[in-house]
Scaffold this motif. Structure first.
Motif, PDB file in Angstrom:
ATOM      1  N   CYS A 184       2.150   8.644   5.123  1.00  0.00           N
ATOM      2  CA  CYS A 184       1.642   9.396   3.975  1.00  0.00           C
ATOM      3  C   CYS A 184       0.243   9.890   4.285  1.00  0.00           C
ATOM      4  O   CYS A 184      -0.507   9.234   5.015  1.00  0.00           O
ATOM      5  CB  CYS A 184       1.627   8.500   2.726  1.00  0.00           C
ATOM      6  SG  CYS A 184       1.187   9.408   1.222  1.00  0.00           S
ATOM      7  N   LEU A 237      -1.928  10.363   1.875  1.00  0.00           N
ATOM      8  CA  LEU A 237      -2.800   9.829   0.825  1.00  0.00           C
ATOM      9  C   LEU A 237      -2.820   8.305   0.907  1.00  0.00           C
ATOM     10  O   LEU A 237      -2.040   7.694   1.648  1.00  0.00           O
ATOM     11  CB  LEU A 237      -2.305  10.278  -0.561  1.00  0.00           C
ATOM     12  CG  LEU A 237      -2.269  11.799  -0.833  1.00  0.00           C
ATOM     13  CD1 LEU A 237      -1.783  12.069  -2.244  1.00  0.00           C
ATOM     14  CD2 LEU A 237      -3.634  12.435  -0.610  1.00  0.00           C
ATOM     15  N   ARG A 238      -3.694   7.697   0.115  1.00  0.00           N
ATOM     16  CA  ARG A 238      -3.775   6.230   0.060  1.00  0.00           C
ATOM     17  C   ARG A 238      -4.024   5.818  -1.392  1.00  0.00           C
ATOM     18  O   ARG A 238      -5.108   5.367  -1.747  1.00  0.00           O
ATOM     19  CB  ARG A 238      -4.922   5.706   0.958  1.00  0.00           C
ATOM     20  CG  ARG A 238      -4.656   5.812   2.457  1.00  0.00           C
ATOM     21  CD  ARG A 238      -3.545   4.869   2.889  1.00  0.00           C
ATOM     22  NE  ARG A 238      -3.281   4.914   4.326  1.00  0.00           N
ATOM     23  CZ  ARG A 238      -2.434   5.752   4.907  1.00  0.00           C
ATOM     24  NH1 ARG A 238      -1.785   6.652   4.207  1.00  0.00           N
ATOM     25  NH2 ARG A 238      -2.238   5.698   6.204  1.00  0.00           N
ATOM     26  N   CYS A 239      -3.002   6.015  -2.244  1.00  0.00           N
ATOM     27  CA  CYS A 239      -3.201   5.718  -3.660  1.00  0.00           C
ATOM     28  C   CYS A 239      -3.488   4.225  -3.868  1.00  0.00           C
ATOM     29  O   CYS A 239      -2.805   3.375  -3.290  1.00  0.00           O
ATOM     30  CB  CYS A 239      -1.975   6.124  -4.459  1.00  0.00           C
ATOM     31  SG  CYS A 239      -1.626   7.899  -4.330  1.00  0.00           S
ATOM     32  N   TRP A 252      -2.834   2.331  -6.289  1.00  0.00           N
ATOM     33  CA  TRP A 252      -1.762   1.556  -6.896  1.00  0.00           C
ATOM     34  C   TRP A 252      -0.409   1.840  -6.257  1.00  0.00           C
ATOM     35  O   TRP A 252       0.642   1.599  -6.861  1.00  0.00           O
ATOM     36  CB  TRP A 252      -1.689   1.829  -8.393  1.00  0.00           C
ATOM     37  CG  TRP A 252      -1.969   3.255  -8.776  1.00  0.00           C
ATOM     38  CD1 TRP A 252      -3.102   3.708  -9.390  1.00  0.00           C
ATOM     39  CD2 TRP A 252      -1.142   4.416  -8.553  1.00  0.00           C
ATOM     40  NE1 TRP A 252      -3.023   5.079  -9.578  1.00  0.00           N
ATOM     41  CE2 TRP A 252      -1.833   5.533  -9.066  1.00  0.00           C
ATOM     42  CE3 TRP A 252       0.101   4.618  -7.966  1.00  0.00           C
ATOM     43  CZ2 TRP A 252      -1.336   6.824  -8.997  1.00  0.00           C
ATOM     44  CZ3 TRP A 252       0.609   5.904  -7.899  1.00  0.00           C
ATOM     45  CH2 TRP A 252      -0.103   6.986  -8.413  1.00  0.00           C
ATOM     46  N   CYS A 253      -0.403   2.354  -5.026  1.00  0.00           N
ATOM     47  CA  CYS A 253       0.854   2.731  -4.365  1.00  0.00           C
ATOM     48  C   CYS A 253       1.884   1.588  -4.436  1.00  0.00           C
ATOM     49  O   CYS A 253       1.568   0.443  -4.124  1.00  0.00           O
ATOM     50  CB  CYS A 253       0.587   3.073  -2.902  1.00  0.00           C
ATOM     51  SG  CYS A 253       2.086   3.554  -2.021  1.00  0.00           S
ATOM     52  N   THR A 300       4.770   1.667  -2.709  1.00  0.00           N
ATOM     53  CA  THR A 300       5.510   1.585  -1.443  1.00  0.00           C
ATOM     54  C   THR A 300       4.527   1.537  -0.269  1.00  0.00           C
ATOM     55  O   THR A 300       4.566   2.394   0.625  1.00  0.00           O
ATOM     56  CB  THR A 300       6.457   2.798  -1.266  1.00  0.00           C
ATOM     57  OG1 THR A 300       5.685   4.008  -1.410  1.00  0.00           O
ATOM     58  CG2 THR A 300       7.603   2.772  -2.264  1.00  0.00           C
ATOM     59  N   SER A 338       3.229   3.810   3.420  1.00  0.00           N
ATOM     60  CA  SER A 338       1.992   4.590   3.330  1.00  0.00           C
ATOM     61  C   SER A 338       0.821   3.839   3.967  1.00  0.00           C
ATOM     62  O   SER A 338       0.410   4.135   5.084  1.00  0.00           O
ATOM     63  CB  SER A 338       1.685   4.933   1.877  1.00  0.00           C
ATOM     64  OG  SER A 338       1.570   3.763   1.089  1.00  0.00           O
ATOM     65  N   GLY A 371       6.399   6.950   0.879  1.00  0.00           N
ATOM     66  CA  GLY A 371       5.559   7.803   1.687  1.00  0.00           C
ATOM     67  C   GLY A 371       5.498   9.240   1.168  1.00  0.00           C
ATOM     68  O   GLY A 371       5.761   9.500   0.021  1.00  0.00           O
ATOM     69  N   ALA A 425       3.944  14.448  -3.327  1.00  0.00           N
ATOM     70  CA  ALA A 425       2.703  14.535  -4.106  1.00  0.00           C
ATOM     71  C   ALA A 425       2.233  15.984  -4.226  1.00  0.00           C
ATOM     72  O   ALA A 425       1.254  16.272  -4.915  1.00  0.00           O
ATOM     73  CB  ALA A 425       1.617  13.674  -3.462  1.00  0.00           C
ATOM     74  N   LYS A 448      -1.570  13.484  -7.911  1.00  0.00           N
ATOM     75  CA  LYS A 448      -2.279  12.221  -8.117  1.00  0.00           C
ATOM     76  C   LYS A 448      -3.591  12.432  -8.887  1.00  0.00           C
ATOM     77  O   LYS A 448      -4.443  13.215  -8.475  1.00  0.00           O
ATOM     78  CB  LYS A 448      -2.570  11.568  -6.756  1.00  0.00           C
ATOM     79  CG  LYS A 448      -1.286  11.271  -5.965  1.00  0.00           C
ATOM     80  CD  LYS A 448      -0.351  10.338  -6.732  1.00  0.00           C
ATOM     81  CE  LYS A 448       0.921   9.985  -5.995  1.00  0.00           C
ATOM     82  NZ  LYS A 448       2.107  10.751  -6.389  1.00  0.00           N
TER      83      LYS A 448
HETATM   84  S1  SF4 Z   1       1.868   6.622  -4.181  1.00  0.00           S
HETATM   85 FE1  SF4 Z   1       2.937   8.151  -2.919  1.00  0.00          FE
HETATM   86  S2  SF4 Z   1       1.318   9.601  -2.343  1.00  0.00           S
HETATM   87 FE2  SF4 Z   1       0.290   7.740  -3.020  1.00  0.00          FE
HETATM   88  S3  SF4 Z   1      -0.047   6.519  -1.141  1.00  0.00           S
HETATM   89 FE3  SF4 Z   1       1.893   5.836  -2.050  1.00  0.00          FE
HETATM   90  S4  SF4 Z   1       3.439   7.053  -1.026  1.00  0.00           S
HETATM   91 FE4  SF4 Z   1       1.487   8.094  -0.669  1.00  0.00          FE
END
Ligand code: SF4
Length: 231
Positions: free
Chosen positions: A29, A31-33, A35-36, A38, A42, A72, A99, A117
């Motif tokens: 991925c 990004l690095r959310c 609260w991801c 998965t 990522s 991801g 995203a 996001k």
């Molecule tokens: S929520 Fe989605 S966009 Fe954000 S880090 Fe996780 S996989 Fe990536």
């Protein structure tokens, strides 16, 4: 391409909720959310290298007409355009869960399920190095890229919402995109990976949806299976 998992389940979110679907989860991925849900696809991408032919063969071993390309971020996966084209040739309905930070460039897609996001997704410096924090902030909202997706495909915009104050961010993004987006195409989904967390935000989200005409988006898979892989 690096594949985290392929599994047969039912769609738990959005307008196709309840539809039996094969999920192909790419790993990796941009990004690095914070609260991801998965992180194995990522923050710490894990998986197995699979060819397009192998993936299509596994998808076809299940009795489903719907396929979900998810992550991801599936749009960063090498070969994603070839995979989508092969699935289309095989007669599948393709949802891409993204995203919306990478342009579609003509990818085969029947439903763009786009989850831009909001500000609360950004990790802080204690969680990851400052380079990633800066990259996440720079990439997470790109109105020009979102406009490309929205004009090219049937779509739903899904927002993960933790509190009502985030409605202003959603309004500002819709304005920046500059298209007439029907409110029913905007789905608000509670943040949380437990039934309790989802429940605690339900009332606030219902009120917000009633005020704006947005659509309440459940997370049925969490209610049915909990926050577990392969569901
Ligand atoms: S929520 Fe989605 S966009 Fe954000 S880090 Fe996780 S996989 Fe990536």
């Amino acid at each position: 391409m690096l594949i985290s998992e392929i599994f047969y389940s039912i769609q738990g979110e959005g307008s196709l909720t309840g539809v039996p679907s094969v999920f192909v989860r790419t790993s990796g991925c941009n990004l690095r959310c914070r609260w991801c849900d998965t992180p194995y696809a990522s923050w710490q991408p894990e998986g197995t290298e699979r060819t397009v032919a192998e993936i299509v063969e596994e998808v076809q071993s299940h009795p489903a007409s719907h396929v979900v390309l998810t992550g991801g971020e599936p749009m960063v996966a090498k070969g994603i355009h070839e995979l989508a084209a092969a699935l289309k040739t095989a007669g599948k309905h393709i949802t891409i869960e993204t995203a919306g930070t990478i342009a579609p460039e003509g990818i085969a897609c029947d439903l763009a399920s786009i989850s831009p996001k909001l500000r609360d997704s950004t990790p802080d410096h204690r969680m990851i190095n400052p380079g990633w924090v800066e990259k996440h902030e720079r990439l997470r909202l790109q109105p020009d890229v979102l406009r490309e997706w929205l004009t090219a495909y049937p779509f739903q915009l899904k927002f993960v919402v933790a509190d009502a104050g985030q409605a202003g961010e959603i309004d500002a993004l819709l304005e920046a995109i500059g298209l007439a987006v029907a409110p029913a195409n905007v789905h608000l989904m509670p943040e949380g990976t437990t039934e309790e967390a989802l429940h605690s935000r339900q009332e606030m989200l219902v009120d917000l949806c009633k005020q704006r005409g947005f659509r309440y988006c459940d997370r049925l898979h969490i209610k049915l299976f909990g926050n577990s892989r392969g569901t």
